[in-house]
Design a protein around this motif. Structure first.
Motif, PDB file in Angstrom:
ATOM      1  N   LEU A  78     -14.960  -0.478   1.371  1.00  0.00           N
ATOM      2  CA  LEU A  78     -13.183  -1.149   0.796  1.00  0.00           C
ATOM      3  C   LEU A  78     -12.929  -0.670   1.423  1.00  0.00           C
ATOM      4  CD1 LEU A  78     -15.159  -2.522  -2.341  1.00  0.00           C
ATOM      5  CD2 LEU A  78     -15.507  -3.124  -0.171  1.00  0.00           C
ATOM      6  N   GLY A  79     -11.913   0.465   2.675  1.00  0.00           N
ATOM      7  CA  GLY A  79     -10.959   1.280   2.525  1.00  0.00           C
ATOM      8  C   GLY A  79      -9.870   1.594   1.505  1.00  0.00           C
ATOM      9  N   VAL A  80     -10.524   1.691   0.936  1.00  0.00           N
ATOM     10  CA  VAL A  80      -9.575   2.279  -0.370  1.00  0.00           C
ATOM     11  C   VAL A  80      -8.810   3.411   0.247  1.00  0.00           C
ATOM     12  CG1 VAL A  80      -9.304   2.566  -2.954  1.00  0.00           C
ATOM     13  CG2 VAL A  80     -10.953   0.768  -1.904  1.00  0.00           C
ATOM     14  N   GLU A  81      -7.441   3.727  -0.709  1.00  0.00           N
ATOM     15  CA  GLU A  81      -7.250   4.687   0.212  1.00  0.00           C
ATOM     16  C   GLU A  81      -5.791   5.341  -1.267  1.00  0.00           C
ATOM     17  OE1 GLU A  81      -4.296   4.235   3.333  1.00  0.00           O
ATOM     18  OE2 GLU A  81      -5.841   3.730   5.153  1.00  0.00           O
ATOM     19  N   ASN A  82      -5.986   4.517  -1.865  1.00  0.00           N
ATOM     20  CA  ASN A  82      -5.133   4.794  -3.426  1.00  0.00           C
ATOM     21  C   ASN A  82      -5.289   4.292  -4.755  1.00  0.00           C
ATOM     22  OD1 ASN A  82      -3.833   2.523  -2.577  1.00  0.00           O
ATOM     23  ND2 ASN A  82      -2.387   2.943  -1.398  1.00  0.00           N
ATOM     24  N   LEU A  83      -4.201   4.230  -5.815  1.00  0.00           N
ATOM     25  CA  LEU A  83      -5.303   3.668  -6.987  1.00  0.00           C
ATOM     26  C   LEU A  83      -4.754   1.381  -6.737  1.00  0.00           C
ATOM     27  CD1 LEU A  83      -3.249   5.430 -10.136  1.00  0.00           C
ATOM     28  CD2 LEU A  83      -5.498   5.062  -9.315  1.00  0.00           C
ATOM     29  N   ALA A  84      -3.579   1.548  -5.427  1.00  0.00           N
ATOM     30  CA  ALA A  84      -3.680   0.029  -5.761  1.00  0.00           C
ATOM     31  C   ALA A  84      -4.131  -0.660  -4.827  1.00  0.00           C
ATOM     32  CB  ALA A  84      -1.585  -0.286  -5.049  1.00  0.00           C
ATOM     33  N   ASP A  85      -4.735   0.001  -4.048  1.00  0.00           N
ATOM     34  CA  ASP A  85      -6.386  -0.516  -2.851  1.00  0.00           C
ATOM     35  C   ASP A  85      -7.120  -0.788  -4.324  1.00  0.00           C
ATOM     36  OD1 ASP A  85      -4.730   0.158  -0.845  1.00  0.00           O
ATOM     37  OD2 ASP A  85      -5.392   1.222  -0.293  1.00  0.00           O
ATOM     38  N   LEU A  86      -7.527   0.508  -5.051  1.00  0.00           N
ATOM     39  CA  LEU A  86      -8.887   0.820  -6.355  1.00  0.00           C
ATOM     40  C   LEU A  86      -8.664  -0.955  -7.056  1.00  0.00           C
ATOM     41  CD1 LEU A  86     -11.180   2.023  -7.048  1.00  0.00           C
ATOM     42  CD2 LEU A  86      -9.888   3.362  -8.492  1.00  0.00           C
ATOM     43  N   GLU A  87      -7.430  -1.103  -7.533  1.00  0.00           N
ATOM     44  CA  GLU A  87      -7.576  -1.797  -8.462  1.00  0.00           C
ATOM     45  C   GLU A  87      -7.473  -3.814  -7.569  1.00  0.00           C
ATOM     46  OE1 GLU A  87      -3.695  -3.790 -11.933  1.00  0.00           O
ATOM     47  OE2 GLU A  87      -3.477  -2.249 -10.228  1.00  0.00           O
ATOM     48  N   THR A  88      -6.601  -3.628  -6.341  1.00  0.00           N
ATOM     49  CA  THR A  88      -6.942  -4.870  -5.738  1.00  0.00           C
ATOM     50  C   THR A  88      -8.902  -4.475  -5.528  1.00  0.00           C
ATOM     51  OG1 THR A  88      -4.983  -4.200  -4.128  1.00  0.00           O
ATOM     52  CG2 THR A  88      -7.045  -5.738  -3.606  1.00  0.00           C
ATOM     53  N   ALA A 104     -11.552  -3.986  -6.915  1.00  0.00           N
ATOM     54  CA  ALA A 104     -12.115  -3.618  -8.685  1.00  0.00           C
ATOM     55  C   ALA A 104     -12.164  -4.390  -8.847  1.00  0.00           C
ATOM     56  CB  ALA A 104     -11.840  -3.258  -9.009  1.00  0.00           C
ATOM     57  N   SER A 105     -10.755  -5.556  -9.156  1.00  0.00           N
ATOM     58  CA  SER A 105     -10.008  -7.030  -9.410  1.00  0.00           C
ATOM     59  C   SER A 105     -10.402  -8.088  -9.028  1.00  0.00           C
ATOM     60  CB  SER A 105      -8.604  -6.834  -9.626  1.00  0.00           C
ATOM     61  OG  SER A 105      -7.966  -6.471 -10.740  1.00  0.00           O
ATOM     62  N   ALA A 106     -10.854  -7.895  -7.233  1.00  0.00           N
ATOM     63  CA  ALA A 106     -11.961  -8.861  -6.788  1.00  0.00           C
ATOM     64  C   ALA A 106     -13.629  -9.166  -6.767  1.00  0.00           C
ATOM     65  CB  ALA A 106     -11.355  -8.863  -5.097  1.00  0.00           C
ATOM     66  N   GLY A 107     -14.238  -8.282  -7.417  1.00  0.00           N
ATOM     67  CA  GLY A 107     -15.307  -8.228  -8.424  1.00  0.00           C
ATOM     68  C   GLY A 107     -15.992  -7.722  -6.622  1.00  0.00           C
ATOM     69  N   GLU A 108     -15.301  -6.991  -5.788  1.00  0.00           N
ATOM     70  CA  GLU A 108     -15.601  -5.970  -4.276  1.00  0.00           C
ATOM     71  C   GLU A 108     -16.715  -4.852  -4.456  1.00  0.00           C
ATOM     72  OE1 GLU A 108     -13.022  -5.877  -1.338  1.00  0.00           O
ATOM     73  OE2 GLU A 108     -12.058  -7.515  -1.553  1.00  0.00           O
ATOM     74  N   ILE A 109     -16.433  -3.890  -5.050  1.00  0.00           N
ATOM     75  CA  ILE A 109     -17.214  -2.802  -6.056  1.00  0.00           C
ATOM     76  C   ILE A 109     -18.483  -3.371  -6.377  1.00  0.00           C
ATOM     77  CG2 ILE A 109     -17.211  -0.691  -6.856  1.00  0.00           C
ATOM     78  CD1 ILE A 109     -14.545  -1.013  -6.972  1.00  0.00           C
ATOM     79  N   GLN A 110     -19.054  -3.655  -7.201  1.00  0.00           N
ATOM     80  CA  GLN A 110     -19.865  -3.897  -7.367  1.00  0.00           C
ATOM     81  C   GLN A 110     -20.859  -4.651  -6.139  1.00  0.00           C
ATOM     82  OE1 GLN A 110     -20.754  -8.030  -9.695  1.00  0.00           O
ATOM     83  NE2 GLN A 110     -18.310  -7.460 -10.152  1.00  0.00           N
ATOM     84  N   GLU A 111     -20.254  -4.631  -5.118  1.00  0.00           N
ATOM     85  CA  GLU A 111     -21.532  -5.247  -3.836  1.00  0.00           C
ATOM     86  C   GLU A 111     -22.113  -4.372  -3.151  1.00  0.00           C
ATOM     87  OE1 GLU A 111     -22.191  -8.714  -4.014  1.00  0.00           O
ATOM     88  OE2 GLU A 111     -20.569  -9.203  -5.216  1.00  0.00           O
ATOM     89  N   ILE A 112     -21.124  -2.388  -3.110  1.00  0.00           N
ATOM     90  CA  ILE A 112     -21.573  -1.983  -2.386  1.00  0.00           C
ATOM     91  C   ILE A 112     -22.967  -0.933  -3.270  1.00  0.00           C
ATOM     92  CG2 ILE A 112     -20.966   0.750  -2.062  1.00  0.00           C
ATOM     93  CD1 ILE A 112     -17.977  -0.133  -2.596  1.00  0.00           C
ATOM     94  N   LYS A 113     -24.007  -0.463  -2.530  1.00  0.00           N
ATOM     95  CA  LYS A 113     -24.721  -0.344  -2.649  1.00  0.00           C
ATOM     96  C   LYS A 113     -24.453   0.557  -3.971  1.00  0.00           C
ATOM     97  CE  LYS A 113     -29.501   1.388  -1.233  1.00  0.00           C
ATOM     98  NZ  LYS A 113     -30.351   1.837  -0.096  1.00  0.00           N
ATOM     99  N   GLY A 114     -25.715   1.617  -4.567  1.00  0.00           N
ATOM    100  CA  GLY A 114     -25.669   1.878  -6.069  1.00  0.00           C
ATOM    101  C   GLY A 114     -24.281   1.899  -7.476  1.00  0.00           C
ATOM    102  N   PHE A 115     -23.946   0.604  -6.786  1.00  0.00           N
ATOM    103  CA  PHE A 115     -22.775   0.526  -7.731  1.00  0.00           C
ATOM    104  C   PHE A 115     -23.046  -0.599  -8.993  1.00  0.00           C
ATOM    105  CE2 PHE A 115     -20.336   3.274  -4.892  1.00  0.00           C
ATOM    106  CZ  PHE A 115     -19.238   4.071  -5.478  1.00  0.00           C
ATOM    107  N   GLY A 116     -22.215  -1.719  -8.989  1.00  0.00           N
ATOM    108  CA  GLY A 116     -22.580  -2.490 -10.370  1.00  0.00           C
ATOM    109  C   GLY A 116     -21.465  -3.470 -11.519  1.00  0.00           C
ATOM    110  N   PRO A 117     -21.683  -4.616 -11.954  1.00  0.00           N
ATOM    111  CA  PRO A 117     -20.820  -4.930 -11.972  1.00  0.00           C
ATOM    112  C   PRO A 117     -20.203  -3.804 -13.716  1.00  0.00           C
ATOM    113  CG  PRO A 117     -22.304  -6.558 -12.107  1.00  0.00           C
ATOM    114  CD  PRO A 117     -23.160  -5.411 -11.297  1.00  0.00           C
ATOM    115  N   LYS A 118     -21.147  -2.495 -14.527  1.00  0.00           N
ATOM    116  CA  LYS A 118     -20.650  -2.103 -15.187  1.00  0.00           C
ATOM    117  C   LYS A 118     -20.332  -0.710 -15.059  1.00  0.00           C
ATOM    118  CE  LYS A 118     -22.276   0.993 -19.051  1.00  0.00           C
ATOM    119  NZ  LYS A 118     -23.549   0.797 -20.156  1.00  0.00           N
ATOM    120  N   THR A 119     -20.497  -0.248 -13.421  1.00  0.00           N
ATOM    121  CA  THR A 119     -19.463   0.985 -12.689  1.00  0.00           C
ATOM    122  C   THR A 119     -17.767  -0.420 -12.178  1.00  0.00           C
ATOM    123  OG1 THR A 119     -21.941   2.257 -11.554  1.00  0.00           O
ATOM    124  CG2 THR A 119     -19.111   1.962 -11.072  1.00  0.00           C
TER     125      THR A 119
END
Length: 580
Positions: free
Chosen positions: A113-123, A125-140
């Protein structure tokens, strides 16, 4: 000032960057070297000036690492580290400050996802993109969002383990200045709170401006924020440091006022008003009389020392650690303040790790180091396998039996008492990760939570109480598992935990590692009032960490604990009787 910590931090960053890219073995090599460099008593730049052989005297530092040390000392950069930064351009420290986000997760989030810093991480995570990565999920993803909020708040605070040494260094510097009569740390650091926003220091001198000039010339100053007639602020070691200078006759009143806490000072001020007195940073003033204009005269009656300030209000002097408005004013008025534990009262250490697990020293080296430090006894309590142990750190039951025999063999020739122990892991139900028959063979069992630290309060309480009630548990280690500014840990009902510990003869640990301080002041007070015994352990992985005991001692003082409340302020025979 040596550059050991600076260079150690670079190798820790290098290790994280390698781990994020799934490089095996090398990250642990660099982390061990970093730990050895940080704790080495000689300035590493002095060793570097003598060549690679001198640098390689440091444990865990070989040819590859020593060459990088010299490269950095000579050029201010490490080419290979710069290359890894270019491959993975992320704010590693910032991102890994979020609970559940380690270097490998950082690498995955950057690649996906090109995450480089906390601001990117929040963006993302808030958009629901992390749970789409293999091995992650909604709880993570939700855990990361929760961790982001905690990390953001925590980033505004500095650890006592960073601020207190910096303040002590400044005090030594100021006290060496001819024009300074007295100098003391103030604020939350003087009260030994586990975190603070900055460093506050107070000095007494008739040469106010001269002290300000000396302060801004302090060798650790990186930047001067502001400088006035009697106060100045600088940045040192990345931390804001504020100095206020007062004339000597006002030092006591200023020290009392600027030490706080706010709640303590309000209670103190209200007591003064009840006695027709007024208190502020300049002293105690008698305002019982009025002048010809009907105004209160305000004759100054105290202020040169803190003792004068408290005595003017018919109070015993109150130790700074107690000044949190938890009953200390009433206790001082009744001459009923506790006799608090002091630095130097501890007789031994009951929670250490050797190179059998993740420590740096052998069993024999630990015993020698404990004796040199002045301990009368030592418990070796390496990690057992179980929940929360990764990377082959924990010992199996068979390993523990073998180690216990080795410890007892070494103990036979030791000048101090040595306990063969273990740090067992507490599972989600409160069970221990070591077989019953093995636990029975050991002298002392520290039971600690290392995983499942996000459970609700009721479940956490039940889990810890179950561990306390286990017949082989002697010490409940770092009871919440928190890491200050990194993760909040468990949130149990402290009263229930303390009562269970008192009922079952289990000591509650004050883990003196400044990244933990778990238990903390309020929790210690609950434990002491419930009749539980506490124990101050450094959880040391190297002998230098014995010095952390002062953080535990002052945390115990914040909880109103005296020597009788602290297990390792007792004799070795008393400790053995307690655990048996």
């Amino acid at each position: 000032m040596s550059r050991n910590a600076e260079i150690a931090a670079l190798f820790e960053e290098y290790a994280d960057l390698l781990e994020a890219q799934d490089v095996e073995y090398k990250p642990n090599t660099y982390r061990r070297a970093a730990e050895s460099i940080r704790e080495y008593p000689t300035a590493i730049e002095d060793l570097a000036s003598k060549g690679q052989d001198a640098v390689e005297e440091i444990d865990g530092v070989g040819d590859a690492i020593s060459s990088k040390v010299i490269e950095y000392v000579d050029t201010g950069a490490i080419e290979e580290l710069e290359g890894e930064r270019a491959k993975l351009p992320v704010a590693m420290d910032e991102l890994t400050s979020v609970e559940g986000v380690g270097p490998k997760t950082v690498g995955t989030l950057y690649e996906a996802l090109g995450v480089e810093n906390l601001a990117d991480l929040e963006t993302v995570a808030s958009a629901g993109e992390i749970q789409e990565i293999k091995g992650f999920g909604p709880k993570t993803e939700q855990n990361i969002l929760s961790g982001l909020e905690f990390a953001r708040k925590a980033s505004e605070r500095e650890l006592l383990g960073d601020t207190r040494p910096l303040a002590d260094d400044l005090l030594d510097y100021l006290r060496g200045h001819d024009g300074i009569e007295r100098a003391e740390v103030a604020g939350s650091i003087r009260r030994w709170r586990e975190t603070s926003g900055d460093v506050d220091v107070l000095a007494a001198s008739d040469d106010l401006n001269g002290v300000i000039v000396a302060f801004t010339d302090w060798g650790r100053v990186e930047r001067v924020i502001e400088s006035g007639e009697n106060k100045a602020s600088v940045v040192a070691n990345g931390i804001r440091v504020d100095l206020r200078v007062v004339v000597p006759e006002e030092f006591g009143s200023a020290l009392q006022y600027f030490t706080g806490s706010k709640a303590h000072n309000i209670r103190f001020r209200n007591r003064a008003l009840d006695r027709d007195l007024k208190v502020n940073e300049y002293g105690v003033f008698d305002v019982s009389d009025t002048n010809e204009e009907g105004q209160r005269a305000g004759e100054r009656v105290a202020g040169r020392t803190e003792g004068e300030m408290y005595a003017a209000l018919d109070l015993a002097w109150i130790p700074p650690e107690l000044r949190e408005d938890t009953g200390e004013i009433d206790a001082a008025a009744a001459d009923a303040l506790p006799d608090l534990i002091e630095e130097g009262d501890l007789r031994g250490e009951l929670h250490t790790h050797t190179d059998w697990s993740d420590g740096t020293e052998s069993i024999d080296e630990w015993i020698a180091s404990a004796e040199t430090f002045g301990h009368e006894y030592l418990c070796i309590s390496d990690h057992a396998t179980g929940p929360g142990m990764v990377g082959g750190v924990g010992l199996s039951d068979e390993d523990l039996r073998e180690q216990a025999a080795t410890i007892r063999e070494a103990a036979a020739d030791a000048a101090i008492e040595v306990f063969a122990g273990v740090e067992a892991n507490i599972d989600s139900e409160g069970g221990l990760s070591v077989a019953e028959d093995v636990l029975e063979e050991l002298d002392l069992v520290v039971a600690s939570p290392h995983s499942g630290l996000d459970m609700d309060s009721e479940a956490a309480t039940d889990r810890l109480v179950a561990a306390i009630e286990h017949p082989q548990t002697d010490i409940l280690g770092h009871p919440t598992g928190r890491l200050l500014t990194r993760r909040p840990g468990l949130d149990p009902d402290l009263q229930r935990v303390a009562e269970a510990a008192a009922d079952n003869g289990v000591a509650l640990e004050i883990n003196a590692n400044p990244a933990r301080l778990d238990l903390w002041g309020r929790a210690v007070k609950v434990a002491v009032e419930a009749g539980a015994t506490v124990v101050i352990n450094t959880d040391a992985h190297s002998p230098a960490e014995f010095e952390n005991d002062r953080y535990g001692i002052h945390t115990a003082r914040r909880g109103w604990a005296g020597p009788a409340d602290v297990l390792n302020a007792w004799t070795a025979s008393e400790v053995r009787a307690f655990v048996e």
